[in-house]
Design a protein around this motif. Structure first.
Motif, short mmCIF file in Angstrom:
data_model
loop_
_atom_site.label_atom_id
_atom_site.label_comp_id
_atom_site.label_asym_id
_atom_site.label_seq_id
_atom_site.Cartn_x
_atom_site.Cartn_y
_atom_site.Cartn_z
N ARG A 1 -5.79 -4.86 4.06
CA ARG A 1 -6.75 -5.16 3.02
C ARG A 1 -6.65 -6.63 2.60
O ARG A 1 -5.59 -7.08 2.16
CB ARG A 1 -6.55 -4.25 1.81
CG ARG A 1 -7.47 -4.62 0.70
CD ARG A 1 -8.05 -3.48 -0.09
NE ARG A 1 -8.58 -2.37 0.67
CZ ARG A 1 -8.88 -1.20 0.10
NH1 ARG A 1 -8.67 -1.02 -1.17
NH2 ARG A 1 -9.38 -0.23 0.83
N VAL A 2 -7.74 -7.35 2.76
CA VAL A 2 -7.80 -8.76 2.38
C VAL A 2 -8.50 -8.86 1.04
O VAL A 2 -9.50 -8.18 0.81
CB VAL A 2 -8.58 -9.59 3.43
CG1 VAL A 2 -8.40 -11.07 3.18
CG2 VAL A 2 -8.14 -9.22 4.85
N SER A 3 -7.99 -9.68 0.14
CA SER A 3 -8.58 -9.76 -1.20
C SER A 3 -9.78 -10.71 -1.20
O SER A 3 -9.84 -11.67 -0.43
CB SER A 3 -7.54 -10.23 -2.22
OG SER A 3 -7.49 -11.64 -2.22
N PRO A 4 -10.76 -10.42 -2.08
CA PRO A 4 -11.95 -11.29 -2.13
C PRO A 4 -11.59 -12.73 -2.49
O PRO A 4 -12.28 -13.65 -2.09
CB PRO A 4 -12.82 -10.63 -3.21
CG PRO A 4 -11.94 -9.71 -3.96
CD PRO A 4 -10.85 -9.32 -3.03
N GLY A 5 -10.51 -12.91 -3.25
CA GLY A 5 -10.05 -14.26 -3.56
C GLY A 5 -9.79 -15.07 -2.29
O GLY A 5 -9.92 -16.30 -2.29
N GLN A 6 -9.45 -14.38 -1.22
CA GLN A 6 -9.20 -15.05 0.06
C GLN A 6 -10.47 -15.24 0.88
O GLN A 6 -10.72 -16.30 1.42
CB GLN A 6 -8.21 -14.22 0.89
CG GLN A 6 -6.80 -14.80 0.94
CD GLN A 6 -5.94 -13.98 1.88
OE1 GLN A 6 -5.76 -12.78 1.69
NE2 GLN A 6 -5.42 -14.63 2.91
N ARG B 1 -14.19 -5.36 -1.12
CA ARG B 1 -12.90 -5.37 -0.43
C ARG B 1 -13.12 -5.37 1.07
O ARG B 1 -14.14 -4.85 1.53
CB ARG B 1 -12.07 -4.11 -0.79
CG ARG B 1 -11.23 -4.26 -2.05
CD ARG B 1 -12.03 -3.86 -3.26
NE ARG B 1 -11.30 -4.08 -4.51
CZ ARG B 1 -11.34 -5.22 -5.21
NH1 ARG B 1 -12.06 -6.23 -4.78
NH2 ARG B 1 -10.67 -5.34 -6.33
N TRP B 2 -12.15 -5.90 1.80
CA TRP B 2 -12.25 -5.96 3.25
C TRP B 2 -11.03 -5.29 3.86
O TRP B 2 -9.91 -5.77 3.65
CB TRP B 2 -12.36 -7.41 3.72
CG TRP B 2 -12.55 -7.60 5.19
CD1 TRP B 2 -12.61 -6.63 6.15
CD2 TRP B 2 -12.74 -8.85 5.86
NE1 TRP B 2 -12.81 -7.20 7.39
CE2 TRP B 2 -12.89 -8.55 7.25
CE3 TRP B 2 -12.80 -10.18 5.45
CZ2 TRP B 2 -13.09 -9.55 8.20
CZ3 TRP B 2 -12.99 -11.17 6.40
CH2 TRP B 2 -13.15 -10.86 7.76
N ASP B 3 -11.26 -4.20 4.57
CA ASP B 3 -10.18 -3.58 5.34
C ASP B 3 -10.21 -4.13 6.75
O ASP B 3 -10.93 -3.63 7.60
CB ASP B 3 -10.33 -2.04 5.34
CG ASP B 3 -9.83 -1.42 4.05
OD1 ASP B 3 -8.94 -2.03 3.41
OD2 ASP B 3 -10.33 -0.35 3.67
N HIS C 1 -15.37 -1.51 -4.55
CA HIS C 1 -14.69 -0.80 -5.63
C HIS C 1 -15.47 -1.08 -6.91
O HIS C 1 -16.23 -2.04 -6.97
CB HIS C 1 -13.23 -1.25 -5.76
CG HIS C 1 -12.32 -0.55 -4.81
ND1 HIS C 1 -10.95 -0.69 -4.84
CD2 HIS C 1 -12.59 0.31 -3.79
CE1 HIS C 1 -10.42 0.06 -3.90
NE2 HIS C 1 -11.38 0.67 -3.23
#
Ligand code: C2E
Ligand code: MG
Ligand code: MG
Ligand code: MG
Length: 292
Positions: free
Chosen positions: A74-79, A66-68, A46
């Motif tokens: 959708r997993v957040s980059p923070g994770q 971003r990871w789908d 994004h």
């Protein structure tokens, strides 16, 4: 239930924490799924506008991954970024982000002829420490056919503070090639401006945590306001330009403008959006410029 807290190496018995167990499971499954996820195109970028505070014009976009995940959504980059850093997957993922960011910058360059528009890519500390990092970046620019000044790399203070010699050489080579360099999340680490003055960086990005504590009805709290003001003036005296992250309100933007802050990024100007929306923003801006 009780389990032995082996991870803490203490031999103590602790109450099993289901939340922690689940976190471990998630981390583990993210780490093992990552290599295949790259091959299966589960990652996407994004783009968040980086705007000039003087006239709100878009000068660039930060690429945010971003990871789908097929099961987790959708997993957040923070994770997943911290997991990727621990497992070394960040090198492959980071190279993918770099390539995709450069390809997109090249498409915008071709479509709008904006030779001063840049895409800003986050670089993890482990990436910068790879001996092939500079060659990888310059090779990617060459392959994509993108002018170096259309690429910015964002590095955190800790990434450039640790092993300074290697990092410094890499940064000098990149800067000499014309790549823009920014210090990300400034204000969350040691925030050593004297050290920054010796680095070949062009921009300081003030972390949103310095702004976000502002209470409702108040522009910014007085202590933070002084820190922001001091940071901006010191950065300028070191010939760095300054971008404020996490700008959400008009009073914040007004105050930052008054303090001579150059650029901003945040919900007030637009959050991270899919490439089609970012392109639409550029199309609007180009139409306005041509009709003026
Ligand atoms: P960052 O580099 O500091 O990126 C800015 C983060 O702030 C983004 O979170 C963005 O969505 C969020 N943000 C922007 N404006 C506002 C605002 O007005 N208010 C609030 N509350 N938040 C705002 P995001 O996309 O979740 O990314 C989180 C972090 O993950 C990034 O922080 C960056 O450190 C890391 N990251 C993202 N993509 C990559 C990547 O490709 N490589 C590496 N190494 N790290 C990445
Ligand atoms: Mg960033
Ligand atoms: Mg940042
Ligand atoms: Mg930040």
């Amino acid at each position: 239930t009780l389990y032995q807290a082996k991870a803490h190496g203490s031999g103590r018995w602790e109450r099993y924490d289901p939340a922690r167990g689940e976190q471990e499971l998630t981390r583990h499954s993210l780490a093992t799924a990552m290599p295949a996820a790259l091959a299966h195109n589960e990652f996407l970028l994004h783009y968040q506008p980086l705007v000039s505070l003087a006239d709100s014009s878009v000068r660039g976009f930060e690429a945010l991954v971003r990871w789908d995940h097929p099961r987790l959504g959708r997993v957040s980059p923070g994770q997943f970024i911290p997991v990727a850093e621990e497992t070394g997957n960040i090198n492959a993922l980071g190279q993918w982000v770099l390539e995709q960011g450069c390809l997109q910058a090249r498409r915008w360059f071709d479509e709008f002829g904006l030779d001063d528009l840049y895409v800003s890519v986050n670089v993890a500390a482990t990436q910068l420490r790879q001996p092939t990092f500079v060659a990888d970046v310059l090779g990617t620019l060459d392959q994509v056919g993108l002018p170096a000044m259309c690429l910015q790399l964002e590095l955190t203070e800790s990434a450039v503070a640790g092993d300074t010699q290697g990092a410094l050489v890499a940064l000098r080579e990149l800067a000499a090639a014309g790549v823009r360099l920014a210090i990300d999340d400034f204000g969350t680490g040691y925030s050593n401006l004297a050290h920054l003055g010796r680095l070949p960086v062009h921009q300081l990005k003030i972390d949103r945590s310095l702004l976000s504590s502002s209470r409702k009805g108040e522009v910014v709290d007085p202590a933070r306001d002084k820190i922001i003001a001091g940071t901006i003036s010191l950065a300028h005296s070191l010939e760095l330009d300054v971008l404020a992250e996490g700008v959400e309100t008009t009073p914040q933007a007004d105050r930052l403008r008054l303090l001579q802050c150059d650029y901003a990024q945040g919900m007030l100007f637009g959050g991270p959006v899919p490439v089609s929306e970012a392109t639409e923003v550029l199309a609007c801006q180009t139409r306005r410029a041509n009709s003026a």
